[in-house]
Design an enzyme around this catalytic site. Sequence first.
Site, mmCIF file in Angstrom:
data_model
loop_
_atom_site.group_PDB
_atom_site.id
_atom_site.type_symbol
_atom_site.label_atom_id
_atom_site.label_comp_id
_atom_site.label_asym_id
_atom_site.label_seq_id
_atom_site.Cartn_x
_atom_site.Cartn_y
_atom_site.Cartn_z
ATOM 1 N N ASP A 114 0.726 86.156 70.873
ATOM 2 C CA ASP A 114 0.324 85.676 72.211
ATOM 3 C C ASP A 114 -1.048 86.210 72.617
ATOM 4 O OD1 ASP A 114 3.736 86.193 73.337
ATOM 5 O OD2 ASP A 114 2.810 84.456 72.356
ATOM 6 N N HIS B 63 2.428 79.265 75.801
ATOM 7 C CA HIS B 63 3.157 80.455 76.229
ATOM 8 C C HIS B 63 3.351 80.375 77.741
ATOM 9 C CE1 HIS B 63 4.499 84.616 76.170
ATOM 10 N NE2 HIS B 63 3.715 84.837 77.200
ATOM 11 N N ASN C 238 -0.540 77.290 70.338
ATOM 12 C CA ASN C 238 0.785 77.631 70.873
ATOM 13 C C ASN C 238 0.753 77.578 72.385
ATOM 14 O OD1 ASN C 238 3.506 78.783 70.899
ATOM 15 N ND2 ASN C 238 2.547 80.676 71.600
ATOM 16 N N SER D 151 -0.098 79.069 79.412
ATOM 17 C CA SER D 151 -1.369 79.111 78.666
ATOM 18 C C SER D 151 -1.197 78.456 77.307
ATOM 19 C CB SER D 151 -1.787 80.573 78.420
ATOM 20 O OG SER D 151 -1.788 81.318 79.623
HETATM 21 C C1 GRF Z 1 9.144 76.916 76.988
HETATM 22 O O1 GRF Z 1 9.294 77.848 78.037
HETATM 23 C C2 GRF Z 1 7.854 77.208 76.267
HETATM 24 O O2 GRF Z 1 6.889 77.818 77.097
HETATM 25 C C3 GRF Z 1 8.256 78.173 75.222
HETATM 26 O O3 GRF Z 1 9.532 77.730 74.782
HETATM 27 C C4 GRF Z 1 10.227 77.185 75.935
HETATM 28 C C5 GRF Z 1 11.018 75.951 75.552
HETATM 29 O O4 GRF Z 1 10.123 74.954 75.200
HETATM 30 N N1 GRF Z 1 7.266 78.180 74.174
HETATM 31 P P1 GRF Z 1 10.629 73.475 74.708
HETATM 32 O O5 GRF Z 1 11.409 72.848 75.838
HETATM 33 O O6 GRF Z 1 11.532 73.696 73.499
HETATM 34 O O7 GRF Z 1 9.377 72.747 74.414
#
Ligand code: GRF
Length: 196
Positions: A145, A109, A107, A136
Amino acid sequence: MKRVAILISGGGSNMVALLDSMTGDHPARPVLVLSNNVDAGGLEKARARGVKTAVVDHRPFKGDRSAFEQGLNKTLQAAKPDIICLAGFMRILTADFIDAWAGQMINIHPSLLPKFKGLNTHARALEAGVTEHGCSVHEVTATLDDGPILGQARLLIDPADTADSLADRVLRLEHQLYPAVMRRFAAGDKTEVCLP
Ligand code: GRF
């Protein structure tokens, strides 16, 4: 060749970065993009790249997490992934689901874990007055997380930064970090990626 499934809930910008990285001598290829949200913008982006998509809407399960996850698993097992990448996937997964995919699920984060687990990480980083921030990639374990860190990307918070400007800057780092970590992870290498 490792088979990669990517789980999304929204725009899927991290998913796009991952899909676009899996070419040439990369040891993995995408086999599925799966969303809990039928309106996720990322689904169209995946289809445009010729990647199979599926939706398991969580709403009909009305909070029965394990029933929803049975739906996820049915779809996932058909795709036979070696690796599952959570990329902007906004549903909390139960320990049972996570245990079933132990060692195969990662994942991203938007903070320098273990700082700022959970939501609203950019506003909280500004609030805390930290000078360093970033993102991360970690192995997913039953504690939110919290799993072993596989890579981090850092930036210095600018005094002019707002939560929005920080989110944009960190998201750009995410698009570099996640593909770099996933490539190593697919090659069986857990050496931590540190950017810059
Ligand atoms: C991002 O901030 C990511 O860190 C979190 O979800 C947000 C949107 O991600 N996990 P994405 O544009 O849908 O990949």
